[in-house]
Enzyme design. Structure first.
Site, PDB file in Angstrom:
ATOM      1  CG  ASP A  39      -2.126   0.883   1.077  1.00 46.51           C
ATOM      2  OD1 ASP A  39      -2.384   1.359  -0.046  1.00 46.51           O
ATOM      3  OD2 ASP A  39      -2.810   1.128   2.088  1.00 46.51           O
ATOM      4  CG  ASN A  41      -7.754  -2.091  -5.461  1.00 45.65           C
ATOM      5  OD1 ASN A  41      -6.825  -2.885  -5.253  1.00 45.65           O
ATOM      6  ND2 ASN A  41      -8.056  -1.146  -4.570  1.00 45.65           N
ATOM      7  NE  ARG A  59      -3.009  -1.625   4.343  1.00 46.47           N
ATOM      8  CZ  ARG A  59      -4.247  -1.720   3.881  1.00 46.47           C
ATOM      9  NH1 ARG A  59      -5.040  -2.683   4.297  1.00 46.47           N
ATOM     10  NH2 ARG A  59      -4.706  -0.852   2.997  1.00 46.47           N
TER      11      ARG A  59
HETATM   12  C1  IPE Z   1      -5.395  -2.915  -0.419  1.00 46.43           C
HETATM   13  O1  IPE Z   1      -5.087  -1.573  -0.539  1.00 46.43           O
HETATM   14  C2  IPE Z   1      -5.348  -3.568  -1.764  1.00 46.43           C
HETATM   15  C3  IPE Z   1      -4.029  -3.705  -2.340  1.00 46.43           C
HETATM   16  C4  IPE Z   1      -2.902  -3.387  -1.790  1.00 46.43           C
HETATM   17  C5  IPE Z   1      -4.004  -4.278  -3.662  1.00 46.43           C
HETATM   18  P1  IPE Z   1      -6.228  -0.462  -0.698  1.00 46.43           P
HETATM   19  O2  IPE Z   1      -5.519   0.827  -0.760  1.00 46.43           O
HETATM   20  O3  IPE Z   1      -7.127  -0.819  -1.821  1.00 46.43           O
HETATM   21  O4  IPE Z   1      -7.041  -0.633   0.666  1.00 46.43           O
HETATM   22  P2  IPE Z   1      -7.965   0.404   1.442  1.00 46.43           P
HETATM   23  O5  IPE Z   1      -8.949   0.935   0.439  1.00 46.43           O
HETATM   24  O6  IPE Z   1      -7.073   1.470   1.975  1.00 46.43           O
HETATM   25  O7  IPE Z   1      -8.584  -0.405   2.540  1.00 46.43           O
HETATM   26  C1  IPE Z   2      -1.566   0.209  -3.412  1.00 43.99           C
HETATM   27  O1  IPE Z   2      -1.367   1.578  -3.448  1.00 43.99           O
HETATM   28  C2  IPE Z   2      -1.765  -0.389  -4.784  1.00 43.99           C
HETATM   29  C3  IPE Z   2      -3.149  -0.741  -5.091  1.00 43.99           C
HETATM   30  C4  IPE Z   2      -4.128  -0.788  -4.246  1.00 43.99           C
HETATM   31  C5  IPE Z   2      -3.436  -1.090  -6.485  1.00 43.99           C
HETATM   32  P1  IPE Z   2      -2.558   2.610  -3.425  1.00 43.99           P
HETATM   33  O2  IPE Z   2      -2.907   2.963  -4.817  1.00 43.99           O
HETATM   34  O3  IPE Z   2      -3.692   2.088  -2.590  1.00 43.99           O
HETATM   35  O4  IPE Z   2      -1.859   3.828  -2.690  1.00 43.99           O
HETATM   36  P2  IPE Z   2      -2.532   4.885  -1.709  1.00 43.99           P
HETATM   37  O5  IPE Z   2      -3.212   4.114  -0.612  1.00 43.99           O
HETATM   38  O6  IPE Z   2      -3.506   5.670  -2.535  1.00 43.99           O
HETATM   39  O7  IPE Z   2      -1.381   5.701  -1.214  1.00 43.99           O
HETATM   40 MG    MG Z   3      -4.164   2.295  -0.636  1.00 45.08          MG
END
Ligand code: IPE
Ligand code: IPE
Ligand code: MG
Length: 239
Positions: free
Chosen positions: A12, A60, A176
């Protein structure tokens, strides 16, 4: 130091990494995919045999179309670019998640990459794309119903055996990145007794030092699986 056999990472913070640099979110994702190489190498050096990485959740898809399309394109490009090297390194690649919703072109690359590396036994890179823990359990239950399992005899082992990767050990350690402390629908069945480690490091910045720190934290934990480790019984302790 005890090295976890299976490490699972919720990658993340790609968006925040990009925002901090005034770049587009997709550049954050590109940098995130590069971090995978680094972490895979560190896992090899440290002796971790299974690495599961959460790349795209079933939730996502609710992101803007341009981001979703861009991510899918990046997955396909990265597979193309990396698969031969992964194979040379003896890595078995698995792409775990629901296949519907993925483009036919990406699906073809996934299938050929899995086929190419199927015989590699030493290390597994398990990339979770269009993956949701609830979807996985729903799919498992559907399989069991279709197989006619007797509800009166249904046990944990039936569900475990019907999950996407029944042959992989459950994650010992879940990491995480980017400061969030939630599971976000990641491996909810398999992590029932996993240890969790949270770090502020954004995924594109994650490196071997972060991995070593997580493994050190893991080593400081006492895993009990609901039991008591070598504690004297009350009777033996005269209580
Ligand atoms: C979790 O991250 C999914 C992945 C890392 C692929 P998200 O960024 O989607 O999770 P939330 O929305 O913060 O819970
Ligand atoms: C994780 O990074 C990758 C995916 C969920 C695809 P994010 O895109 O969720 O990054 P933040 O949470 O917006 O920083
Ligand atoms: Mg995220």
């Amino acid at each position: 130091m005890q090295v976890p056999q299976h490490i699972a990472i919720i990658m993340d913070g790609n968006g925040r990494w990009a925002r901090a640099r005034r770049r587009r979110r997709l550049e954050g994702h590109r940098a995130g995919l590069k971090a995978i190489r680094r972490v895979l190498k560190a896992c090899d050096e440290l002796g971790v045999s299974v690495l599961s990485l959460y790349a795209f959740s079933t939730e996502n898809w609710t992101r803007p179309r341009t981001e979703v399309d861009g991510l899918m394109r990046l997955f396909a490009q990265t597979l193309d670019r990396e698969i031969d090297e992964l194979n040379r390194e003896g890595v078995q690649l698995r792409i775990t998640g629901r296949r519907d919703g993925l483009s036919p072109a990406l699906l073809r690359k996934i299938e050929s990459s899995e086929e190419l590396t199927r015989h590699n036994q030493d290390r597994v890179l398990n990339l979770l794309i269009n993956y949701g823990g609830r979807a996985e359990i729903v799919d498992a239950v559907k399989k069991l119903i279709a197989a006619g399992v007797d509800p009166a005899k249904l046990g944990d082992e039936h569900i475990t055996g019907a999950l996407y990767n029944p042959d992989l050990p459950e994650p010992d350690l879940v990491i995480r990145t980017a400061g969030e402390q939630r599971i976000s629908n990641f491996l909810i069945w398999e992590t029932a007794y996993s240890e969790f480690h949270f770090t502020e490091t954004l995924w594109p910045d994650f490196d071997k030092a972060d991995l070593v720190e997580a493994i050190a934290a893991f080593n400081a934990r006492e895993r009990k699986f609901g039991g008591l480790n070598d504690e004297p019984t009350d009777a033996a302790a005269g209580r």
